[in-house]
Structure formats: C-alpha cells, structure tokens
Design an enzyme around this catalytic site. Structure first.
Site, mmCIF file in Angstrom:
data_model
loop_
_atom_site.group_PDB
_atom_site.id
_atom_site.type_symbol
_atom_site.label_atom_id
_atom_site.label_comp_id
_atom_site.label_asym_id
_atom_site.label_seq_id
_atom_site.Cartn_x
_atom_site.Cartn_y
_atom_site.Cartn_z
ATOM 1 N N LYS A 147 0.912 -1.228 0.055
ATOM 2 C CA LYS A 147 0.154 0.088 -0.075
ATOM 3 C C LYS A 147 0.881 1.245 0.128
ATOM 4 O O LYS A 147 0.674 2.246 0.569
ATOM 5 C CB LYS A 147 -1.081 0.094 1.034
ATOM 6 C CG LYS A 147 -1.707 -1.249 1.431
ATOM 7 C CD LYS A 147 -2.537 -1.765 -0.070
ATOM 8 C CE LYS A 147 -3.360 -1.028 -0.572
ATOM 9 N NZ LYS A 147 -4.007 -1.436 -1.910
ATOM 10 N N ARG A 203 -8.085 3.905 -4.974
ATOM 11 C CA ARG A 203 -8.950 4.712 -4.132
ATOM 12 C C ARG A 203 -8.490 6.068 -4.268
ATOM 13 O O ARG A 203 -8.760 6.606 -5.200
ATOM 14 C CB ARG A 203 -8.429 4.208 -2.667
ATOM 15 C CG ARG A 203 -9.683 4.471 -1.485
ATOM 16 C CD ARG A 203 -9.295 3.876 -0.489
ATOM 17 N NE ARG A 203 -8.228 4.770 0.583
ATOM 18 C CZ ARG A 203 -8.480 5.885 1.190
ATOM 19 N NH1 ARG A 203 -9.381 6.294 1.322
ATOM 20 N NH2 ARG A 203 -7.284 6.404 1.791
ATOM 21 N N HIS A 232 7.156 -7.519 -2.349
ATOM 22 C CA HIS A 232 7.183 -6.620 -1.005
ATOM 23 C C HIS A 232 8.295 -7.106 0.025
ATOM 24 O O HIS A 232 8.288 -6.603 1.158
ATOM 25 C CB HIS A 232 5.846 -6.823 -0.516
ATOM 26 C CG HIS A 232 4.574 -6.226 -1.132
ATOM 27 N ND1 HIS A 232 4.672 -4.878 -1.756
ATOM 28 C CD2 HIS A 232 3.423 -6.605 -1.447
ATOM 29 C CE1 HIS A 232 3.602 -4.559 -2.160
ATOM 30 N NE2 HIS A 232 2.698 -5.620 -1.891
#
EC number: 2.8.2.-
Length: 331
Positions: A74, A297, A143
């Site tokens: 994120k 988003r 990640h």
C-alpha cells in the site's frame, strides 16, 4: 477466527512443505483475530507467503537486465508498476502510435508485472517463466525487504526500484484495502487495532521502518543498483521523478520526447483517474479473486489526517523518529 477457506490464499497455511512447517515451528509467531504471522529474517509473513519467499530465494534465476519493483504494501505499488511499464514500453511503442494497443489499456499493472511472492512462487517452487523469454527487460515485483529479496538475485546487478510512502498514509490505505477484500464495513475498531500492530512493528511485511531502511541503505551503498523513490515526491514533482526513474531504468527521455510532451502523456496514461476508469480495472480480478478496482482509491498525500487522532499521530511519529535515528531517512 475466520476459517481457512475464508482467508486469502496468501494468508493460509495449506501450501507448506514439511521443511517449512519445521522452520515455522522455530520462528517467532503472532496471531491476530484472523490470521497467523511468523517472523523470518526480521520480517513478518503469512505462512503461505513465507513458503513463496523461500521458493523464490532458492529457485529464481535472475537476468542482469531484470527490473524489480519493490515496495511495502500500500505504498503506491500499482502506480510504480504502471509508470515503469509505460517507460519501458516506449522503446517498443512510441506514444504517437495507436494508443489503443498499449498493454496498460488491456491489463492491470499487477497483471503485467507479477509479484514473486503472490503470482509466481506461491503455488509452485518452479513457475513457468517462458512467457518472459522474449521480454527484455523482464519486470517483476516484490514486497520483501532488500536483505531477504537479494538472496534470490544471487549477485545479479539488475535494477531495483523502491517506492516509499509515509507510514500513516500506508496504514489508512491498508485499512481501506482490507475492508474491500474482506467485504467488511470500514471499522474504527479495526483501524485502532491495526494502528497498535503497526506501532509494535507487527504487520504483514513489517516492521515498516526496517523495510524502508533496508532499501534506503541499499540505495546509498549501491545507487546504480537500487533507486529509492518517495511517493510524496512523485505527487509533488511528477515530471522530475519520472525522468529520474526513466534514467535509472536505462530508458531516458530524449530532448525530442520532452519537447513533444511525452512525459505528460505518460503521466496521464498512468494517472489514477485514467487507470481506474478503464473497463479492465472496473471489472477485472486477480487470480486470487481481488477486484482490480480495489487497488485504486484516493492516492492522496495526507489522507491520514482525516482518520488518525493527534495522539495517534504523535505516537507513531515518535516511534518513527526513534527507529530511523542516525539514518538520514526522514518522513
């Protein structure tokens, strides 16, 4: 606690070798209300994800021209993937060509640039890489923190780009993302629980500060191998940062491209508004059944101010300041 079948495949423990089961039994563990985590090489993983990490470390065969896009979850991963694809794709397809054939218009950035831990090594220790055999450079993502990830590179000098984002915005983005894929309402109690875990360094791929520091130090030690980028700088000076990224990847913009507005065209192609409005990103899913639209988003800097109390802000700021002391890395 949720049943195994209710959890994302990356968070389950049904794909472990006997060797990995034995390893996990010797590792520090943590269990929240939904899932179990274990700490391997200083980083917290879901059990199936740890198996994928080990599969990658042992079996990946790097090429020196590979490009690896790294991030903490994120932190702007989707945007970094889109920008990198668009930069590399210029050598094959100039912006003056038919834009409708651009790969970003028919596939999500995560579909084009696969994760080592989720898309490649989660289900098998020997994934089929033949579809990349004609691609140069190959683009992959991870990640993993740098020290763990480097084991799979086996000394290769391939390019590594790390996108770093303010931990408070990372937390809010992760909170919303979890609510989307679990079909739960955005809950204040969930945010508070996640906040305490983040502050304690216990989160998927956490601690955040160790993760960021691994790439920060790597970029200082070998700037030709590791590029450290900040999400906030990408937002405030996108043209400067995209030029920097393109030069690092070996695909610099020519003066003619700059004069013709190619950088602006690339930024528009990769913008949140453009990508989120594409049909593939409105209706498509990953192989793990995550909606592509869940990866888009707000993309704003400072959205945490709408959700964290002043007390929460002060607590996490003090922790970050302490953890990064002496590193010259600041937020």
């Amino acid at each position: 606690m949720a049943g195994k079948s209710d959890l994302p495949v990356i968070a389950r423990d049904d794909n472990l070798s006997e060797e990995t089961k034995t390893l996990i039994s010797s590792l520090p563990t943590y269990q929240d209300s939904h899932v179990k985590l274990c700490k391997y090489q200083g980083c917290w993983y879901y059990h199936n994800t740890l198996q994928a990490v080990i599969n990658y470390q042992r079996n990946f065969q790097p090429q020196d021209t590979d490009i690896i896009l790294a991030s903490f979850p994120k932190s702007g991963t989707t945007w970094l993937k889109a920008l990198s694809v668009a930069i590399v794709e210029r050598s094959k397809q100039p912006f003056d060509d038919d834009p409708l054939t651009h790969p970003l218009l028919s596939d999500n950035p995560h579909g084009i640039v696969p994760f080592f831990e989720f898309d490649m090594y989660l289900k098998t220790s020997t994934p089929d890489l033949t579809k990349f055999s004609t691609s140069s450079p190959r683009l992959f993502s991870t990640h993993m923190p740098l020290h763990t990830f480097k084991e799979g590179l086996k000394g290769s000098p391939c390019k590594v780009v790390y996108m770093c984002r303010n931990i408070k915005d990372v937390l809010i983005s992760d909170w919303h993302f979890r609510s989307k894929y679990s079909n739960n309402e955005v809950s204040r109690s969930t945010l508070e629980s996640m906040f305490e875990s983040f502050c304690g360094g216990v989160s998927f791929y956490g601690p955040f500060w160790d993760h960021a520091l691994s790439y920060w130090r790597g970029s200082l030690e070998n700037p030709k191998h590791v590029l450290f980028m900040r999400y906030e700088e990408m937002k405030t000076e996108p043209c400067v940062q995209v030029k920097r990224l393109a030069e690092f990847l070996g695909f610099p913009f020519t003066k003619e491209e700059e004069d013709s507005g190619s950088i602006s065209k690339l930024l528009e192609l990769c913008s949140l508004g453009n990508l989120s409005g594409l049909e593939v990103n409105k209706t498509g899913k990953t192989w793990m059944n995550y909606d592509y639209k869940s990866y888009f988003r707000k993309g704003e800097v400072g959205d945490w101010k709408n959700h964290l109390t002043p007390e929460m802000e002060n607590k996490i700021d003090m922790i970050i300041e302490e953890k990064l002391k002496g590193s010259d890395l600041k937020f």
